[in-house]
Structures are given as structure tokens and as C-alpha cells.
Motif scaffolding. Structure first.
Motif, short mmCIF file in Angstrom:
data_model
loop_
_atom_site.label_atom_id
_atom_site.label_comp_id
_atom_site.label_asym_id
_atom_site.label_seq_id
_atom_site.Cartn_x
_atom_site.Cartn_y
_atom_site.Cartn_z
N ILE A 136 0.30 6.40 -11.84
CA ILE A 136 1.26 5.66 -10.80
C ILE A 136 1.99 6.53 -10.01
O ILE A 136 2.61 7.48 -10.20
CB ILE A 136 2.15 4.96 -11.91
N GLN A 137 1.90 6.31 -8.91
CA GLN A 137 2.97 6.77 -7.72
C GLN A 137 4.34 6.15 -7.92
O GLN A 137 4.50 4.98 -7.59
CB GLN A 137 2.29 6.81 -6.29
N VAL A 138 5.28 6.68 -8.27
CA VAL A 138 6.47 6.16 -8.54
C VAL A 138 7.12 5.31 -7.41
O VAL A 138 7.72 4.40 -7.49
CB VAL A 138 7.69 7.32 -9.14
N TYR A 139 7.20 6.04 -6.16
CA TYR A 139 7.72 5.66 -4.94
C TYR A 139 6.97 4.37 -4.76
O TYR A 139 7.86 3.24 -4.26
CB TYR A 139 7.46 6.76 -3.96
N GLN A 140 5.92 4.20 -4.80
CA GLN A 140 5.10 2.79 -4.32
C GLN A 140 5.35 1.76 -5.22
O GLN A 140 5.82 0.88 -5.00
CB GLN A 140 3.63 3.04 -4.30
N ALA A 141 5.30 2.19 -6.57
CA ALA A 141 5.63 1.30 -7.57
C ALA A 141 7.15 0.78 -7.35
O ALA A 141 7.37 -0.55 -7.66
CB ALA A 141 5.43 1.90 -8.93
N ALA A 142 8.16 1.87 -7.38
CA ALA A 142 9.39 1.56 -7.13
C ALA A 142 9.60 0.41 -6.04
O ALA A 142 10.58 -0.58 -6.01
CB ALA A 142 10.26 2.57 -6.88
N LYS A 143 8.87 0.41 -4.91
CA LYS A 143 9.05 -0.41 -3.71
C LYS A 143 8.78 -1.73 -4.04
O LYS A 143 9.36 -2.78 -3.85
CB LYS A 143 8.21 0.30 -2.32
N TYR A 144 7.56 -1.86 -4.89
CA TYR A 144 7.22 -3.20 -5.45
C TYR A 144 8.03 -3.76 -6.26
O TYR A 144 8.38 -4.96 -6.28
CB TYR A 144 5.81 -3.03 -6.14
N VAL A 145 8.68 -3.13 -7.15
CA VAL A 145 9.50 -3.53 -8.16
C VAL A 145 10.85 -3.94 -7.71
O VAL A 145 11.46 -5.22 -7.93
CB VAL A 145 9.68 -2.52 -9.33
N LEU A 146 11.14 -3.05 -6.65
CA LEU A 146 12.44 -3.34 -6.07
C LEU A 146 12.45 -4.59 -5.10
O LEU A 146 13.38 -5.33 -5.05
CB LEU A 146 13.22 -2.27 -5.18
#
Length: 415
Positions: free
Chosen positions: A132-142
Motif C-alpha cells: 500500500i502506498q500510504v499517500y495514495q491511500a490517504a488521498k482516497y480515505v480523506l
């Protein structure tokens, strides 16, 4: 002394040097001139740069500086939008800012924290077997969390498009060429979508929008003349809720980078206070906003220097957060420095300074801290994972300076 005694950067223009030096542009010259205030030229315009606590207090004096016409047009067309709260002053700014601050209640902030925790759990459950790329996952979550919290209707399949459009606005705000035009196009599409929603709300044709939501609240907001805002302005302001929430992904990436780089500090994170100190040090230590712009309202003298009406002035946010006159050993990551820290509106300014209610300090700063604490607590206390082999370097002339790999984790499992 006269204005000519302000230290000056030699040369016709220093825009290319700004692009090359990035977050260190102001402090490099401040150190060279041994002055917290100096003059340079950027984009062909005389510009005063400042760094430090006293300088921040001056910069946020609303009797001396105005935000109107301070941001370059290309930034307004990508990052802020035209007609938004960032470009207002005086009573108009205070009234519009109150619209945002009314959402920053304890109840609404707790609601957002609960949404964030729920969305992170779902994201990790869905992707537990992947890297999991945290930055991309964070953008979806946010993105999903922001839409839920503000009351913007959405379909699950629309989340990637929403995330791309909202992130384009801050990832490529100052870009040139194709990336800049892509950011402008993303803003135009998002504004068009939100404008249509506002029109449906006002015509009672948006039954899916709750009257308790931020969308409804903004759509029905009236200015000082008791007139509804233009629908395009409402769209800009709703995006001024959505976009900054998604931009917290930059900080989340740095939070995970700090967990990687400082495992001993990350191993201490149990109490609310520990979490708070850690995320505050992340916000101080890593680069986020580089500078804040304003213009001199009218001629005035401060110390030995004269500030002329209309002069563009930049306050170095990153430099102030690394000022050795404020912070002991500022280049070290030390969360414990925030134990008993005496914060003022001008000595810790990762998202701008000044007062929340009457000044230009970011209305979403409290939310940023809550989102980061919730995310950090989830990752270190409710999730097990490993860091993949990757390139975690970042460049100080990238804005925002995302680590090269975006911080990649693997072997994810909920505890």
C-alpha cells in the motif's frame, strides 16, 4: 534609515532561484544578509521576504497588510479559487471566516475523527494483502471522509475522480505547462459539479443533502448585505473545505515517514499527549506550506525599514518553524519539545499564523491535528505492518515535497 537600507538580493529577478532552492530560498538569504527582512524580485515584482516570530506578528497585523491580490493569479486559478475567503479582508473576511469556523466545533471534529477511523479500517481491510502506498491511500480515505463530513453526495465509483481533481489543485498549484493546465481543468470541473449541487439545494431539489450539512449551510449563507453568495463563490468555498482535507495526505505521508525514520519515538505513542506531541513535531519538522503572501496596505516604518504601499510581502512559514531563536536544535526531530510548549499565534505556523477568528490562520488547523492524531493512533496502535524497500527521499524544491515512493507498507493486519 531609508528604504534603500533594507538588504537587497542583487540581480534582475530571482524566480528561477526560488524554484531551485524551494523551501530554503528565504532562509538562505536571511542567513546571508544576517537580516530577518530583505528585498528581492520575483516574477518581475519587488518582493519583501520575512522570517521569524516578530516578523510573523507584523505580517499578520491586519492594519498593515492585506491579502487582496496577494496570491499570483495562477495560484488562485488552481489552489484557492477566485473569490474565496483567502483573498478577503476586514469585515468581509471576518464574516466569511465565521462561516468556516462555525464547523470547527468539538462535536463536528469528533464526527470527522470517527469517519476517518472508519474509512482507514475499511481501506486496510480491502487491501490487506497488497503493498500500500500510504499517500495514495490517504488521498482516497480523506476524499471519501471529506465528502461524507461536508454532506456532498457521491457514488463509490466516483471517489478516484474526486481524489484526482482535489489533489491536482494542491499538487500542481504552482506548476508550469501541462500540469498547471491540468490543475485548472480539475478545479473547473469540480467547481461546475458543486455549483450544480448548490443550485439544486437552493431550489429544494437536493433531497439527499441534509439541512445540517456544511453544503446546505454554505449554500444558504448570506453576506453582510444579507444577500446569498453567488453560486460560483459557494462552490469555491465548499472546495476550500474539501481540498485542504485531502491535502492532509501530505502530512500523513510525513507522519508515516517519521514512524519509519524515528522508531524509538514512534514506540512511545500510547497517550493522547504523546500522539499530540508527535504530530505537532511532524508539522514543525517537515515542509508543508512554504510561504504566506500579503501586500502592504499603506506606507509604514518598522524598525529601520520602510514598507511601501502595495509591495508584495512573503512570510517564510517553514523557516520560522526552523528558527533557532524559537526552537532549540530545530533540525532534530524531537516530539518532547512540545511538553510545556508556550505556543503563540506567531511562533508555530505550519499552516499560517495569526488568530483563528479574526485573522488569516487556517480554519482547518484543528481538524488537521485531529485527523493526524486519529491516523497516527490507528497505524501505530491498531495496525501491524512492515515498511517495504523503497526510496524515501524528497526534494526541498518540490511543493508539496512528497517522498519519492510515497511511503509503501506491506503485510498489513488489523490488531
Amino acid at each position: 534609515m531609508t528604504e534603500t537600507n533594507m538588504p537587497k538580493d542583487k540581480g534582475l529577478d530571482h524566480t528561477l532561484k526560488l524554484l531551485d532552492e524551494g523551501y530554503r530560498f528565504v532562509t538562505n538569504r536571511s542567513d546571508k544578509f544576517e537580516s530577518r527582512v530583505f528585498e528581492t524580485r520575483l516574477l518581475g515584482e519587488k518582493t519583501i521576504c520575512m522570517v521569524g516570530e516578530k516578523e510573523a506578528e507584523l505580517f499578520y497585523d491586519n492594519t498593515k497588510f492585506s491579502r487582496k491580490d496577494a496570491s499570483p493569479g495562477r495560484i488562485q486559478k488552481t489552489l484557492f479559487g477566485e473569490g474565496g475567503v483567502q483573498g478577503l479582508d476586514g469585515a468581509d473576511h471576518h464574516h466569511r471566516k465565521a462561516m468556516f469556523m462555525s464547523l470547527m466545533t468539538e462535536e463536528k471534529l469528533k464526527e470527522m475523527s470517527a469517519i476517518i477511523r472508519e474509512e482507514w479500517e475499511q481501506e486496510m481491510e480491502n487491501r490487506s494483502k497488497e503493498e500500500i502506498q500510504v499517500y495514495q491511500a490517504a488521498k482516497y480515505v480523506l476524499t471519501k471522509s471529506a465528502l461524507r463530513w461536508t454532506g456532498v453526495p457521491y457514488e463509490q465509483e466516483d471517489i478516484p475522480e474526486w481524489a484526482d481533481q482535489l489533489s491536482d489543485m494542491f499538487e500542481d498549484a504552482g506548476a508550469v505547462g501541462w500540469n498547471h493546465w491540468q490543475a485548472r481543468q480539475s478545479r473547473s470541473k469540480a467547481e461546475e459539479r458543486i455549483t450544480g449541487l448548490v443550485e439544486r439545494v437552493r431550489n429544494n431539489k437536493a433531497e439527499e443533502v441534509s439541512k445540517d450539512s456544511a453544503v446546505y449551510h454554505f449554500a444558504m449563507h448570506r453576506d453582510l448585505n444579507e444577500e446569498l453568495l453567488d453560486t460560483s463563490i459557494v462552490a469555491v468555498e465548499i472546495l476550500n473545505l474539501l481540498r485542504p482535507i485531502v491535502a492532509i495526505a501530505v502530512y500523513i505521508d510525513f507522519v508515516l515517514l517519521a514512524v519509519h525514520d524515528y522508531p524509538e519515538e514512534a514506540g512511545k505513542l500510547e497517550s493522547e499527549e504523546d500522539l499530540h506531541h508527535f504530530i505537532q513535531e511532524v508539522r514543525r519538522f517537515y515542509p508543508f506550506f512554504p510561504v504566506a503572501p500579503a501586500r502592504v496596505k499603506e506606507d509604514f516604518t518598522w524598525g529601520d525599514y520602510t514598507f511601501k504601499e502595495g509591495t508584495l510581502t512573503l512570510l517564510d512559514l517553514y523557516g520560522t518553524n526552523h528558527d533557532p531563536d524559537i526552537w532549540e536544535r530545530p533540525d532534530l526531530f524531537q516530539p518532547q519539545r512540545f511538553q510545556g510548549w508556550k505556543e503563540s499565534p506567531f511562533n508555530f505556523i505550519p499552516q499560517g499564523g495569526g488568530e483563528f477568528d479574526i485573522g488569516h490562520r487556517c480554519a482547518g488547523e484543528w481538524m488537521t491535528m485531529d485527523v493526524l492524531k486519529t491516523t497516527l493512533n490507528f497505524f501505530v496502535n491498531h495496525l501491524s505492518f512492515e515498511f517495504a524497500e523503497q526510496d524515501l527521499g524528497y526534494e526541498m524544491n518540490d511543493i508539496p515535497p512528497i517522498p519519492e515512493s510515497g511511503v509503501i507498507i506491506k503485510g498489513v493486519q488489523l490488531k
